[in-house]
Design a protein around this motif. Structure first.
Motif, PDB file in Angstrom:
ATOM      1  N   MET A  15       0.839  -1.202   0.000  1.00 48.88           N
ATOM      2  CA  MET A  15       0.000   0.000   0.000  1.00 48.88           C
ATOM      3  C   MET A  15       0.864   1.238   0.000  1.00 48.88           C
ATOM      4  O   MET A  15       1.983   1.229   0.527  1.00 48.88           O
ATOM      5  CB  MET A  15      -0.899   0.051   1.244  1.00 48.88           C
ATOM      6  CG  MET A  15      -2.036  -0.894   1.252  1.00 48.88           C
ATOM      7  SD  MET A  15      -3.047  -0.579   2.717  1.00 48.88           S
ATOM      8  CE  MET A  15      -4.343  -1.758   2.445  1.00 48.88           C
ATOM      9  N   THR A  16       0.312   2.314  -0.525  1.00 49.41           N
ATOM     10  CA  THR A  16       0.975   3.614  -0.499  1.00 49.41           C
ATOM     11  C   THR A  16       0.814   4.227   0.889  1.00 49.41           C
ATOM     12  O   THR A  16      -0.008   3.778   1.695  1.00 49.41           O
ATOM     13  CB  THR A  16       0.370   4.562  -1.542  1.00 49.41           C
ATOM     14  OG1 THR A  16      -1.009   4.749  -1.218  1.00 49.41           O
ATOM     15  CG2 THR A  16       0.530   4.026  -2.949  1.00 49.41           C
ATOM     16  N   ILE A  17       1.573   5.271   1.148  1.00 48.68           N
ATOM     17  CA  ILE A  17       1.509   5.947   2.447  1.00 48.68           C
ATOM     18  C   ILE A  17       0.098   6.464   2.760  1.00 48.68           C
ATOM     19  O   ILE A  17      -0.390   6.251   3.876  1.00 48.68           O
ATOM     20  CB  ILE A  17       2.576   7.050   2.538  1.00 48.68           C
ATOM     21  CG1 ILE A  17       3.950   6.385   2.704  1.00 48.68           C
ATOM     22  CG2 ILE A  17       2.305   8.027   3.671  1.00 48.68           C
ATOM     23  CD1 ILE A  17       5.123   7.326   2.701  1.00 48.68           C
ATOM     24  N   PRO A  18      -0.605   7.115   1.817  1.00 46.77           N
ATOM     25  CA  PRO A  18      -1.965   7.553   2.146  1.00 46.77           C
ATOM     26  C   PRO A  18      -2.900   6.400   2.535  1.00 46.77           C
ATOM     27  O   PRO A  18      -3.716   6.529   3.454  1.00 46.77           O
ATOM     28  CB  PRO A  18      -2.445   8.238   0.867  1.00 46.77           C
ATOM     29  CG  PRO A  18      -1.195   8.705   0.199  1.00 46.77           C
ATOM     30  CD  PRO A  18      -0.172   7.642   0.510  1.00 46.77           C
ATOM     31  N   LYS A  19      -2.751   5.251   1.871  1.00 46.61           N
ATOM     32  CA  LYS A  19      -3.594   4.091   2.215  1.00 46.61           C
ATOM     33  C   LYS A  19      -3.219   3.521   3.580  1.00 46.61           C
ATOM     34  O   LYS A  19      -4.091   3.106   4.352  1.00 46.61           O
ATOM     35  CB  LYS A  19      -3.476   3.001   1.140  1.00 46.61           C
ATOM     36  CG  LYS A  19      -4.097   3.385  -0.169  1.00 46.61           C
ATOM     37  CD  LYS A  19      -5.591   3.409  -0.057  1.00 46.61           C
ATOM     38  CE  LYS A  19      -6.211   3.692  -1.407  1.00 46.61           C
ATOM     39  NZ  LYS A  19      -7.644   3.864  -1.325  1.00 46.61           N
ATOM     40  N   VAL A  46       8.742  -0.569  -2.400  1.00 49.41           N
ATOM     41  CA  VAL A  46       8.665  -1.167  -3.737  1.00 49.41           C
ATOM     42  C   VAL A  46       7.870  -0.209  -4.614  1.00 49.41           C
ATOM     43  O   VAL A  46       7.108   0.617  -4.114  1.00 49.41           O
ATOM     44  CB  VAL A  46       7.995  -2.561  -3.700  1.00 49.41           C
ATOM     45  CG1 VAL A  46       8.839  -3.547  -2.909  1.00 49.41           C
ATOM     46  CG2 VAL A  46       6.592  -2.493  -3.135  1.00 49.41           C
ATOM     47  N   PHE A  47       8.076  -0.316  -5.907  1.00 53.69           N
ATOM     48  CA  PHE A  47       7.383   0.548  -6.857  1.00 53.69           C
ATOM     49  C   PHE A  47       6.714  -0.324  -7.908  1.00 53.69           C
ATOM     50  O   PHE A  47       7.344  -1.222  -8.458  1.00 53.69           O
ATOM     51  CB  PHE A  47       8.371   1.514  -7.530  1.00 53.69           C
ATOM     52  CG  PHE A  47       8.996   2.484  -6.569  1.00 53.69           C
ATOM     53  CD1 PHE A  47       8.397   3.713  -6.321  1.00 53.69           C
ATOM     54  CD2 PHE A  47      10.154   2.169  -5.892  1.00 53.69           C
ATOM     55  CE1 PHE A  47       8.962   4.605  -5.430  1.00 53.69           C
ATOM     56  CE2 PHE A  47      10.733   3.059  -4.990  1.00 53.69           C
ATOM     57  CZ  PHE A  47      10.126   4.281  -4.761  1.00 53.69           C
ATOM     58  N   ARG A  48       5.447  -0.052  -8.160  1.00 54.50           N
ATOM     59  CA  ARG A  48       4.752  -0.763  -9.234  1.00 54.50           C
ATOM     60  C   ARG A  48       5.260  -0.239 -10.566  1.00 54.50           C
ATOM     61  O   ARG A  48       5.663   0.910 -10.680  1.00 54.50           O
ATOM     62  CB  ARG A  48       3.245  -0.547  -9.132  1.00 54.50           C
ATOM     63  CG  ARG A  48       2.640  -1.215  -7.922  1.00 54.50           C
ATOM     64  CD  ARG A  48       1.134  -1.035  -7.926  1.00 54.50           C
ATOM     65  NE  ARG A  48       0.596  -1.450  -6.654  1.00 54.50           N
ATOM     66  CZ  ARG A  48      -0.080  -2.574  -6.471  1.00 54.50           C
ATOM     67  NH1 ARG A  48      -0.298  -3.370  -7.491  1.00 54.50           N
ATOM     68  NH2 ARG A  48      -0.532  -2.895  -5.283  1.00 54.50           N
ATOM     69  N   THR A  49       5.205  -1.071 -11.554  1.00 56.26           N
ATOM     70  CA  THR A  49       5.649  -0.672 -12.886  1.00 56.26           C
ATOM     71  C   THR A  49       4.856   0.544 -13.349  1.00 56.26           C
ATOM     72  O   THR A  49       3.635   0.567 -13.278  1.00 56.26           O
ATOM     73  CB  THR A  49       5.445  -1.837 -13.880  1.00 56.26           C
ATOM     74  OG1 THR A  49       6.132  -2.976 -13.374  1.00 56.26           O
ATOM     75  CG2 THR A  49       5.980  -1.490 -15.248  1.00 56.26           C
ATOM     76  N   GLY A  50       5.588   1.570 -13.776  1.00 52.66           N
ATOM     77  CA  GLY A  50       4.957   2.782 -14.275  1.00 52.66           C
ATOM     78  C   GLY A  50       4.525   3.765 -13.202  1.00 52.66           C
ATOM     79  O   GLY A  50       3.902   4.764 -13.499  1.00 52.66           O
ATOM     80  N   SER A  52       5.572   6.101  -9.620  1.00 58.49           N
ATOM     81  CA  SER A  52       6.676   6.640  -8.817  1.00 58.49           C
ATOM     82  C   SER A  52       6.296   6.715  -7.343  1.00 58.49           C
ATOM     83  O   SER A  52       7.031   7.262  -6.534  1.00 58.49           O
ATOM     84  CB  SER A  52       7.045   8.036  -9.328  1.00 58.49           C
ATOM     85  OG  SER A  52       5.948   8.904  -9.179  1.00 58.49           O
ATOM     86  N   ARG A  53       5.148   6.145  -6.993  1.00 66.55           N
ATOM     87  CA  ARG A  53       4.686   6.181  -5.606  1.00 66.55           C
ATOM     88  C   ARG A  53       5.217   4.980  -4.831  1.00 66.55           C
ATOM     89  O   ARG A  53       4.989   3.838  -5.213  1.00 66.55           O
ATOM     90  CB  ARG A  53       3.160   6.193  -5.558  1.00 66.55           C
ATOM     91  CG  ARG A  53       2.592   7.414  -6.289  1.00 66.55           C
ATOM     92  CD  ARG A  53       1.121   7.472  -6.154  1.00 66.55           C
ATOM     93  NE  ARG A  53       0.844   8.035  -4.835  1.00 66.55           N
ATOM     94  CZ  ARG A  53      -0.362   8.116  -4.318  1.00 66.55           C
ATOM     95  NH1 ARG A  53      -1.393   7.670  -4.975  1.00 66.55           N
ATOM     96  NH2 ARG A  53      -0.538   8.650  -3.124  1.00 66.55           N
ATOM     97  N   PRO A  54       5.929   5.239  -3.726  1.00 70.36           N
ATOM     98  CA  PRO A  54       6.456   4.120  -2.931  1.00 70.36           C
ATOM     99  C   PRO A  54       5.323   3.355  -2.254  1.00 70.36           C
ATOM    100  O   PRO A  54       4.327   3.940  -1.827  1.00 70.36           O
ATOM    101  CB  PRO A  54       7.354   4.805  -1.904  1.00 70.36           C
ATOM    102  CG  PRO A  54       6.830   6.191  -1.789  1.00 70.36           C
ATOM    103  CD  PRO A  54       6.260   6.537  -3.134  1.00 70.36           C
ATOM    104  N   GLU A  55       5.483   2.046  -2.181  1.00 74.89           N
ATOM    105  CA  GLU A  55       4.522   1.187  -1.491  1.00 74.89           C
ATOM    106  C   GLU A  55       5.268   0.307  -0.505  1.00 74.89           C
ATOM    107  O   GLU A  55       6.427  -0.042  -0.718  1.00 74.89           O
ATOM    108  CB  GLU A  55       3.742   0.339  -2.499  1.00 74.89           C
ATOM    109  CG  GLU A  55       2.882   1.174  -3.423  1.00 74.89           C
ATOM    110  CD  GLU A  55       1.904   0.355  -4.241  1.00 74.89           C
ATOM    111  OE1 GLU A  55       1.695  -0.843  -3.933  1.00 74.89           O
ATOM    112  OE2 GLU A  55       1.343   0.919  -5.191  1.00 74.89           O
TER     113      GLU A  55
END
Length: 86
Positions: A15-19, A46-50, A52-55
């Motif tokens: 999940m991203t930081i906001p989630k 980790v970063f999903r393909t495409g 730039s948001r860290p998860e």
């Protein structure tokens, strides 16, 4: 000789930081501050393909959050106490 079976680890939920902030009912600013503080020991994102948001791994975060919450103690307000002898 037969080929070994594919042994890929199942993909873990991230999940991203906001989630993550929404998950624990806190501000994303707090979670971002914790994630970027080296003393907190967060793993590399980790970063999903495409994207730039860290998860971050959800299982890891849940364990981290439970451990963090168990060490927080409510403080006692001392600014209203009268000095002794008055």
């Amino acid at each position: 000789m037969p080929e070994p079976p594919d042994r890929q680890e199942p993909e873990r939920e991230t999940m991203t930081i906001p989630k993550l902030a929404e998950r624990v009912g806190k501000s994303r600013t707090l979670i971002h501050r914790l994630a970027t503080n080296p003393a907190e020991g967060w793993p590399a994102p980790v970063f999903r393909t495409g994207s730039s948001r860290p998860e971050y791994d959800v299982v890891w975060f849940d364990e981290y959050w439970a451990r963090r919450q168990s060490t927080i103690r409510q403080g006692k307000r001392t600014d209203l106490e009268q000095p002794e002898g008055e």
